[in-house]
Design a protein around this motif. Structure first.
Motif, PDB file in Angstrom:
ATOM      1  N   GLY A 127       1.017  -1.476   0.238  1.00 47.95           N
ATOM      2  CA  GLY A 127       0.067   0.113   0.252  1.00 47.95           C
ATOM      3  C   GLY A 127       1.164   1.402  -0.230  1.00 47.95           C
ATOM      4  O   GLY A 127       1.954   1.405   0.563  1.00 47.95           O
ATOM      5  N   GLN A 128       0.253   3.084  -0.528  1.00 51.62           N
ATOM      6  CA  GLN A 128       1.255   3.772  -0.730  1.00 51.62           C
ATOM      7  C   GLN A 128       1.549   3.875   0.573  1.00 51.62           C
ATOM      8  O   GLN A 128       2.264   5.058   1.297  1.00 51.62           O
ATOM      9  N   SER A 129       0.022   4.173   2.085  1.00 49.94           N
ATOM     10  CA  SER A 129       0.598   4.387   2.890  1.00 49.94           C
ATOM     11  C   SER A 129       1.380   3.677   3.696  1.00 49.94           C
ATOM     12  O   SER A 129       1.889   4.021   5.205  1.00 49.94           O
ATOM     13  N   LEU A 153       6.616   4.735   6.104  1.00 45.85           N
ATOM     14  CA  LEU A 153       7.580   4.229   6.326  1.00 45.85           C
ATOM     15  C   LEU A 153       8.447   5.950   6.623  1.00 45.85           C
ATOM     16  O   LEU A 153       8.775   6.547   7.101  1.00 45.85           O
ATOM     17  N   ASN A 154       8.034   6.322   5.737  1.00 44.93           N
ATOM     18  CA  ASN A 154       9.110   7.688   4.580  1.00 44.93           C
ATOM     19  C   ASN A 154       9.053   8.829   5.790  1.00 44.93           C
ATOM     20  O   ASN A 154       9.394   9.558   5.995  1.00 44.93           O
ATOM     21  N   SER A 155       7.529   8.923   6.556  1.00 50.92           N
ATOM     22  CA  SER A 155       7.592   9.636   6.984  1.00 50.92           C
ATOM     23  C   SER A 155       8.501   9.685   8.448  1.00 50.92           C
ATOM     24  O   SER A 155       8.366  10.617   9.472  1.00 50.92           O
ATOM     25  N   ARG A 156       8.971   8.229   8.806  1.00 51.95           N
ATOM     26  CA  ARG A 156       9.891   8.238   9.858  1.00 51.95           C
ATOM     27  C   ARG A 156      11.573   8.180   9.009  1.00 51.95           C
ATOM     28  O   ARG A 156      12.532   8.101   9.891  1.00 51.95           O
ATOM     29  N   LEU A 157      11.433   8.580   8.058  1.00 52.44           N
ATOM     30  CA  LEU A 157      13.025   8.360   7.784  1.00 52.44           C
ATOM     31  C   LEU A 157      13.709   9.864   7.348  1.00 52.44           C
ATOM     32  O   LEU A 157      12.775  10.548   6.865  1.00 52.44           O
ATOM     33  N   GLU A 158      14.459  10.066   7.567  1.00 52.97           N
ATOM     34  CA  GLU A 158      15.425  11.549   6.910  1.00 52.97           C
ATOM     35  C   GLU A 158      15.430  11.361   5.713  1.00 52.97           C
ATOM     36  O   GLU A 158      15.400  12.686   4.922  1.00 52.97           O
ATOM     37  N   THR A 159      15.737  10.753   5.134  1.00 52.42           N
ATOM     38  CA  THR A 159      15.347  10.522   3.316  1.00 52.42           C
ATOM     39  C   THR A 159      14.469   9.294   2.845  1.00 52.42           C
ATOM     40  O   THR A 159      14.624   8.403   3.479  1.00 52.42           O
ATOM     41  N   VAL A 160      13.488   9.788   2.310  1.00 46.71           N
ATOM     42  CA  VAL A 160      12.404   9.017   1.915  1.00 46.71           C
ATOM     43  C   VAL A 160      12.705   8.410   0.325  1.00 46.71           C
ATOM     44  O   VAL A 160      14.017   8.483   0.472  1.00 46.71           O
ATOM     45  N   SER A 192      -5.287   2.584   5.165  1.00 41.89           N
ATOM     46  CA  SER A 192      -4.456   2.594   6.101  1.00 41.89           C
ATOM     47  C   SER A 192      -3.554   1.750   5.802  1.00 41.89           C
ATOM     48  O   SER A 192      -2.895   0.812   5.721  1.00 41.89           O
ATOM     49  N   ALA A 193      -2.430   2.382   6.994  1.00 46.11           N
ATOM     50  CA  ALA A 193      -0.761   2.057   6.839  1.00 46.11           C
ATOM     51  C   ALA A 193      -0.740   0.047   7.523  1.00 46.11           C
ATOM     52  O   ALA A 193      -1.356   0.033   8.193  1.00 46.11           O
ATOM     53  N   PHE A 194      -0.138  -0.391   6.287  1.00 44.94           N
ATOM     54  CA  PHE A 194      -0.275  -1.573   6.108  1.00 44.94           C
ATOM     55  C   PHE A 194      -1.377  -2.396   6.337  1.00 44.94           C
ATOM     56  O   PHE A 194      -1.251  -3.840   6.596  1.00 44.94           O
ATOM     57  N   GLU A 195      -2.750  -1.734   5.791  1.00 48.00           N
ATOM     58  CA  GLU A 195      -3.722  -3.221   5.821  1.00 48.00           C
ATOM     59  C   GLU A 195      -3.923  -3.683   5.653  1.00 48.00           C
ATOM     60  O   GLU A 195      -3.951  -5.456   5.347  1.00 48.00           O
TER      61      GLU A 195
END
Length: 265
Positions: free
Chosen positions: A156-158, A163-170, A186-189
């Motif tokens: 899922g794109q979510s 994940l990218n919201s937690r990374l310094e570099t997406v 939703s994320a990981f559904e």
């Protein structure tokens, strides 16, 4: 909740080389048409991947009907996927499986050997040659191509956004080599999906996908780092494995297209 919609379709005709984004694809038992029916093997006949040879990422692929073009910087070579020039039958090893494949004409093996600077052979895995899905997870005794273990992978794109919201570099989705990417959930559904359909094609989610160091290889530069595996392991780890995406088998063998609705039973 927003409608679940298929937004990307990917195939990887040669295992562990660059992917190809499609608008529509034919679902076959072993995976999408042309997906991982070819791979490079070393001198012992063992599958080669970016886990050991990250520079494999620098080979980019494109497809026009059944004609595959493989490009490595200024070098390129074409291969007819409908009638590949095959030579001798060879036994090749992919993880715990040994399967029968055909070496593609030696000129292709030589081309890859020179550009990778590693002795290797290009092999082709025909539809009729057998490689069963792990019987613990199959539904109708499915077969798989030269993918690691399962015919299809959906993300899922979510989940990527989380994940990218937690990374310094997406990181882009190509780090994870999915066949299907969808929006609206939703994320990981997708972790929880069992029976669902993409358009009119039914699939079954059989096992969450555990991830390896291949996800840390930048697909544009072939450089390896710690991410995104380091961050994923901080919140997606269980039983010593890091999970991202869901492995699938297909019930139907029709076409799927970008824009198809996804219906979860």
């Amino acid at each position: 909740m927003a409608e679940l919609k298929l937004t990307q379709i990917w195939i990887y005709p040669i295992k562990s080389l660059g992917g190809i984004s499609l608008l529509t694809a034919l679902v076959m038992e072993k995976g999408l048409q042309h997906d991982r029916r070819l791979m490079l093997v070393d001198e012992t006949g063992t599958a080669m991947t970016q886990r050991v040879f990250p520079k494999m990422a620098l080979f980019k692929l494109s497809i026009d009907k059944d004609l595959l073009t493989i490009t490595h910087f200024a070098h390129s070579i074409k291969l007819d996927l409908k009638n590949p020039p095959l030579s001798n039958s060879v036994a090749v090893k992919i993880w715990d499986d040994t399967v029968s494949a055909f070496e593609v004409d030696r000129s292709y093996s030589q081309w890859f050997t020179e550009l990778l600077a590693v002795p290797c052979r290009l092999v082709y895995f025909p539809e009729e040659n057998r490689r069963p899905v792990n019987p613990r997870y199959h539904v109708n005794s499915e077969q798989v191509s030269l993918a690691d273990a399962y015919p299809f992978l959906i993300i899922g794109q979510s989940s990527l956004d989380d994940l990218n919201s937690r990374l310094e570099t997406v990181v882009p989705i190509n780090r994870f080599r999915p066949n299907f990417v969808f929006t609206g959930g939703s994320a990981f559904e997708e972790d929880t999906w069992r029976n669902f359909s993409i358009g009119s094609n039914r699939f079954v989610g059989v096992k969450m996908c555990d991830r390896c160091v291949l996800t840390t290889v930048n697909q544009d530069t072939a450089e390896r780092g710690a991410e995104p595996l380091k961050t994923l392991s901080s919140y997606r780890k269980r039983d010593n494995k890091v999970y991202f995406g869901q492995n699938l088998v297909a019930v139907d063998h029709k076409s799927v297209s970008v824009g198809d609705s996804i219906t979860v039973q």
